[in-house]
Design a protein around this motif. Sequence first.
Motif, mmCIF file in Angstrom:
data_model
loop_
_atom_site.group_PDB
_atom_site.id
_atom_site.type_symbol
_atom_site.label_atom_id
_atom_site.label_comp_id
_atom_site.label_asym_id
_atom_site.label_seq_id
_atom_site.Cartn_x
_atom_site.Cartn_y
_atom_site.Cartn_z
ATOM 1 N N ILE A 53 -13.126 5.785 -32.407
ATOM 2 C CA ILE A 53 -13.513 4.482 -32.940
ATOM 3 C C ILE A 53 -14.784 4.033 -32.222
ATOM 4 O O ILE A 53 -14.826 4.011 -30.986
ATOM 5 C CB ILE A 53 -12.417 3.415 -32.729
ATOM 6 C CG1 ILE A 53 -11.076 3.890 -33.282
ATOM 7 C CG2 ILE A 53 -12.838 2.086 -33.347
ATOM 8 C CD1 ILE A 53 -11.028 4.042 -34.771
ATOM 9 N N LYS A 54 -15.785 3.687 -32.986
ATOM 10 C CA LYS A 54 -17.024 3.169 -32.399
ATOM 11 C C LYS A 54 -17.351 1.835 -33.055
ATOM 12 O O LYS A 54 -17.488 1.742 -34.268
ATOM 13 C CB LYS A 54 -18.183 4.140 -32.600
ATOM 14 C CG LYS A 54 -19.496 3.641 -31.984
ATOM 15 C CD LYS A 54 -20.655 4.585 -32.269
ATOM 16 C CE LYS A 54 -21.962 4.037 -31.692
ATOM 17 N NZ LYS A 54 -23.129 4.898 -32.024
ATOM 18 N N VAL A 55 -17.482 0.803 -32.226
ATOM 19 C CA VAL A 55 -17.853 -0.528 -32.700
ATOM 20 C C VAL A 55 -19.241 -0.846 -32.172
ATOM 21 O O VAL A 55 -19.489 -0.756 -30.963
ATOM 22 C CB VAL A 55 -16.844 -1.596 -32.228
ATOM 23 C CG1 VAL A 55 -17.282 -2.984 -32.681
ATOM 24 C CG2 VAL A 55 -15.446 -1.282 -32.749
ATOM 25 N N GLU A 68 -20.451 -3.015 -37.154
ATOM 26 C CA GLU A 68 -19.997 -1.804 -37.832
ATOM 27 C C GLU A 68 -18.922 -1.124 -36.994
ATOM 28 O O GLU A 68 -19.111 -0.895 -35.800
ATOM 29 C CB GLU A 68 -21.158 -0.840 -38.072
ATOM 30 C CG GLU A 68 -22.118 -1.314 -39.146
ATOM 31 C CD GLU A 68 -23.138 -0.257 -39.540
ATOM 32 O OE1 GLU A 68 -23.244 0.764 -38.830
ATOM 33 O OE2 GLU A 68 -23.826 -0.451 -40.567
ATOM 34 N N ARG A 69 -17.791 -0.853 -37.636
ATOM 35 C CA ARG A 69 -16.702 -0.126 -36.969
ATOM 36 C C ARG A 69 -16.529 1.218 -37.655
ATOM 37 O O ARG A 69 -16.089 1.293 -38.800
ATOM 38 C CB ARG A 69 -15.403 -0.942 -37.030
ATOM 39 C CG ARG A 69 -14.188 -0.212 -36.469
ATOM 40 C CD ARG A 69 -13.015 -1.159 -36.249
ATOM 41 N NE ARG A 69 -12.711 -1.921 -37.436
ATOM 42 C CZ ARG A 69 -11.852 -1.547 -38.386
ATOM 43 N NH1 ARG A 69 -11.212 -0.388 -38.274
ATOM 44 N NH2 ARG A 69 -11.633 -2.313 -39.446
ATOM 45 N N THR A 157 -16.659 3.589 -42.511
ATOM 46 C CA THR A 157 -17.254 2.510 -41.734
ATOM 47 C C THR A 157 -16.893 1.176 -42.362
ATOM 48 O O THR A 157 -16.995 1.004 -43.581
ATOM 49 C CB THR A 157 -18.784 2.652 -41.674
ATOM 50 O OG1 THR A 157 -19.120 3.889 -41.042
ATOM 51 C CG2 THR A 157 -19.411 1.505 -40.893
ATOM 52 N N ILE A 169 -8.700 -3.879 -31.216
ATOM 53 C CA ILE A 169 -8.788 -2.416 -31.198
ATOM 54 C C ILE A 169 -7.469 -1.860 -30.671
ATOM 55 O O ILE A 169 -7.120 -2.024 -29.502
ATOM 56 C CB ILE A 169 -9.967 -1.934 -30.335
ATOM 57 C CG1 ILE A 169 -11.277 -2.469 -30.910
ATOM 58 C CG2 ILE A 169 -10.003 -0.408 -30.280
ATOM 59 C CD1 ILE A 169 -12.491 -2.129 -30.080
ATOM 60 N N VAL A 184 -17.342 0.639 -27.524
ATOM 61 C CA VAL A 184 -17.795 -0.653 -28.025
ATOM 62 C C VAL A 184 -19.162 -0.942 -27.428
ATOM 63 O O VAL A 184 -19.326 -0.936 -26.205
ATOM 64 C CB VAL A 184 -16.801 -1.783 -27.660
ATOM 65 C CG1 VAL A 184 -17.309 -3.132 -28.169
ATOM 66 C CG2 VAL A 184 -15.425 -1.489 -28.234
#
Length: 670
Positions: A53-55, A68-69, A157, A169, A184
């Motif tokens: 997971i990248k925020v 954007e997640r 996304t 999260i 994050v």
Amino acid sequence: MKNFIKILVLFCVFTHASFAQEVKLGKVSKEELKEKIYAKDSTADAAILYRNIKVSFVYVESKGFIIEREVHERIKIYNKSGFKHGTIVESLYQSNSTRESLTGLKAYTFNLVGDEIEKIKLKKSDIFKEETSKYYKKEKFTMPNLKEGSVIEYNYTVSSPFYSSFNEIILQYDIPIVQQEIKVEIPEYFSFKNMTKGYLAYDINRSSKAGSITFTNKNRSSSGYVTKTDFSSSKIDYKINVSKVQMKDVPALKEEVYVNSMNNYRAAIKYELQYVKFPNSSIENYSTTWESVVKKIYENDEFGKQLDIKKYYKENLSKVLAGKTSETEKLEAVFTHVQARMNWNNIYGYSTDEGVKKAYDLKTGNVADINLMLVSMLRAAGLNAKPVLVSTRSNGVPLFPTRYGFNYVVAVVNTNGKSIFLDATSKYNKPNMLPIRALNWAGRIVNEGGLSSSVSLLPDHKSTESVMMMASISNEGNLEGKIRRNCRDYVAYKFRINNSELAEDSYLEKLEEAYNGIEISEYSIDNKKIPNKPVVENFSFNLEDAAEILGDKMYVSPLLWFTQKENPFKTEKRDYPIDYGYPWEDKHMITIKIPEGYQVEFIPQSINVSVGDGLGNFKYSLSKTPIGLQISSSLSLNKAIINPQDYQGLKDFYTAVIEKQTEKVVLSKI
């Protein structure tokens, strides 16, 4: 409460050096497909093999920063029970024309066919969109061709213009996670408060990197009849604060009995915006204290303004209050009017959906439409009424100042030195009895101007179920008799919620099954749908083979089918509070006439045992009578919530209860 939210060190934390490299989408191995069970939890019906997971905050010219997640997950399905993990749901927030969106979806199901890997792509027909409320829509997709042993993989996304609070999260699922990485990235202009919950240990690795925004400027100049357009660019550099969590072998969150919501104890990180400070601009504060949180909610037109709208009900309210002089009479009259007129549309929220006037005309609305209307009417009747912000049991407990922790609102009236809580969304509750969904530790009373104070929502009086039975045993061991069952308060509320709309035949079938297969006749019920009165049932019954006959002896369970046969608490230790919702008491008064030619040879000793410092009590006594047996039993738990440190005592208490209740009376032939 601090004991409830501290992070317990239960599992190992893995460093960056030991973490595997990023997994590429679509590169599933035969070993993953051949795997039959998850080695570290053979009960798992599925497992997350990889999760990333990248925020990040992305600057979009003319829009500003959006969030954007990016989601990438790979899941192994071990058996048919795991098929449910093949449907993925995203809840997307929307406000007027501004909304979150899901883009870039790529998803595949992998199966092993012979010795070859079959890769099936998700079709557009497997993607569904659903409007769930004015503020939310769901976008979900179901993976194709699921089989036992399948591996599914997807990435997408979610883009959101709402940067004041992005989604919690999650770090722990109901199935194990083999490895995961959460990253994050937040620009220096935004100050977020990190809030953690759960009982897993993990490290947050913090670092920073450079970011920049490039602006394109367009300049036009005219000379005579010629217009010239020049383009130039400028750049702003800024710092990006990076937080990273890397974990391996994350265990599944296991369901336990008597928990208000397991989501309260699921490992997760919540980011709550404190303030925003852009270059050459003043600080814009967000939710840093309960005072600022509640003030923002109160100043919302769909909350505070609704309390002052009164004209729409004025004429009806005069009729409702006619002849009512005391505060209690007025409270009950207003509550009954709103409860009877309004129909809840099953949508939560502390902000009105239709608005109180329109909802009153339509006779339907969300929680806020109904209960803010209720507060306004109570005030117009001269009562000291206020709204109370609540988080439902399924929504979790807002331990820190946050607008997004609340999703419900009820009313409170201070009268005769008491606080009376009211919720008119349910047809089956009464004053000072909130629906069970709203019994979630504490709420916040909202005063004029947006000031607030915390208030406990936990009931302090016991709800009771009382059973009186007169019965007789035949020489063949059959039992017949009459029962009177009396249910009060929350026991009656649950009865009405579960059974009021059932046809009598359907209900009696359910009751006969619950009562060990008895046959019921001459059934009657009082107050089935009257909230402020107890539910009272009367019926006759018979049951074959109620007693066990061995030779010249007969063995009888004194509490019959009311005996508790199994301890609900089985684990060695407990991390979470035991939450019953409300204090309760079960009472049984049973008289049993024994068959002619038999005498009482043995009866269990009476017992009076307590748990903790007044937490609960079990009284149980048996005595001989001229015709047979008299049994009196009372089992009570006196607090809605019991701390985990009292778990062992409560577990031992139930063990003592079961041991005593399962002892049998012995009858012998004379």
